[in-house]
Design a protein around this motif. Structure first.
Motif: not given
Length: 348
Positions: A273-282, A315-318, A336-342
């Protein structure tokens, strides 16, 4: 804070109610003067832990230590602990000073009346209610009653102060003000505070040590930032804050979605499972990244939350900061973009 000594310790602590195990063999050490928040969903065992510290429940197995002393079997009124309840439990027929001094008047041998008056006045000044000593408890506002309950709890100078969701009955603005007051009071007194709450914001903003529980067990114990940024498992990641989740295969060390496309993130092998915080997404109208459509927007004043539908992902939350981004309307195409390290990866 003196990290070489503890004010509170659990050793293989277990509590059963018949066939139900509410707390399962947990170990915990809380440094002197720490502010601990025990966080978890209803039924996770957090209130049972609080009641065992306070002496309202006795362990089925294991030990509770306060200031280095085992307190199993010692009744609540003989422990160096006081509790602030969610509904304050003030005596309506007493004035503020009488409520605060009630515990002192029960001590044996009896304290001199002048000593009780002095300590009550001191406690009321600490919570900024010195001018309200003669006011009836029921004539006070919710926030003032909360401070009366705090004064009553600290007047006995406990080693550990227990807080059982004490802010739950307050409105949001007053709750924020009381959080600051509690923090200030805890630093001034140097007493170990233990807060039980299901409110993640409350735990993260007030405590210097957060204990996340589930099904009677500790899932993670650490500083608030560590628990939020580096959750120990998927439960903690989901429960503390908001999180987007994507099922990935992890083939060839690359995060791959069900359709075989790559998802930027740390290398892994096997289902995950890959997980990503909404605030980490541009979020932007142009640029490289994952393309989707805004379906909903929630305006929050200083920030905004968007639900973005991504083909093949759902759906993705941003969450965006309005000081750095303009509002985007539902129906607009976005990238949508993000730092892969996040990206956090957990075994599936």
């Amino acid at each position: 804070m003196n990290v070489t000594a503890t004010d509170l310790e659990f050793r293989q602590l277990t509590k059963r109610y018949g066939d139900v195990t509410a707390v399962q063999g947990i170990d915990l050490a809380v440094p002197q003067g720490a502010f601990l928040a025990i966080l978890g969903p209803s039924g996770c065992g957090k209130t049972t832990c609080l009641r065992m510290i306070g002496g309202f429940e006795q362990p089925s197995e294991g030990q509770v230590l306060i200031a280095g002393q085992v307190v199993n079997g010692i009744p609540a009124y003989h422990r160096p602990v006081n509790m602030v309840f969610q509904h304050y439990a003030l005596f309506p027929h007493m004035n503020v000073a009488e409520n605060v001094g009630y515990g002192l008047r029960q001590l044996r041998p009896r304290l001199p009346a002048a000593e009780i008056d002095r300590r009550v006045a001191e406690a009321l000044e600490m919570v900024r209610l010195g001018a309200f000593a003669k006011r009836r408890a029921h004539e006070m506002s919710g926030g003032q009653q909360q401070r009366v309950a705090l004064a009553r709890a600290i007047v006995n100078r406990p080693k550990v102060l227990l807080l059982d969701e004490p802010l739950a009955a307050l409105d949001k603005k007053l709750r924020g003000e009381m959080q600051l007051e509690l923090l200030t009071l805890q630093r001034e007194l140097g007493i170990t505070f233990v807060l039980v709450t299901h409110d993640q914001e409350e735990a993260l903003s007030m405590a210097d040590l957060v204990c996340v529980m589930s099904a009677g067990k500790i899932r993670q114990l650490g500083a608030p930032q560590a628990v939020y940024d580096r959750p120990a498992d998927l439960f903690v990641a989901d429960f503390v804050g908001k999180m987007n989740r994507f099922e990935v295969t992890g083939r060839d060390g690359v995060l791959r979605l069900a359709d075989g496309s790559a998802l930027p993130g740390p290398p892994t092998n096997g289902p995950a499972i890959a997980a990503l915080r909404p605030e980490a997404i541009r979020l932007s109208r142009m640029g490289e990244g994952l393309r989707g459509t805004v379906t909903h927007r929630i305006f929050l004043g200083a920030s905004a939350e968007y639900a973005v539908e991504l083909p093949g992902l759902g759906p993705v939350l941003v969450t965006t900061d309005r000081s750095t981004s303009e509002l985007i309307e539902p129906g607009e195409a976005v990238t949508l973009s993000y730092d892969p390290a996040a990206v956090l990866v957990f075994p599936r």
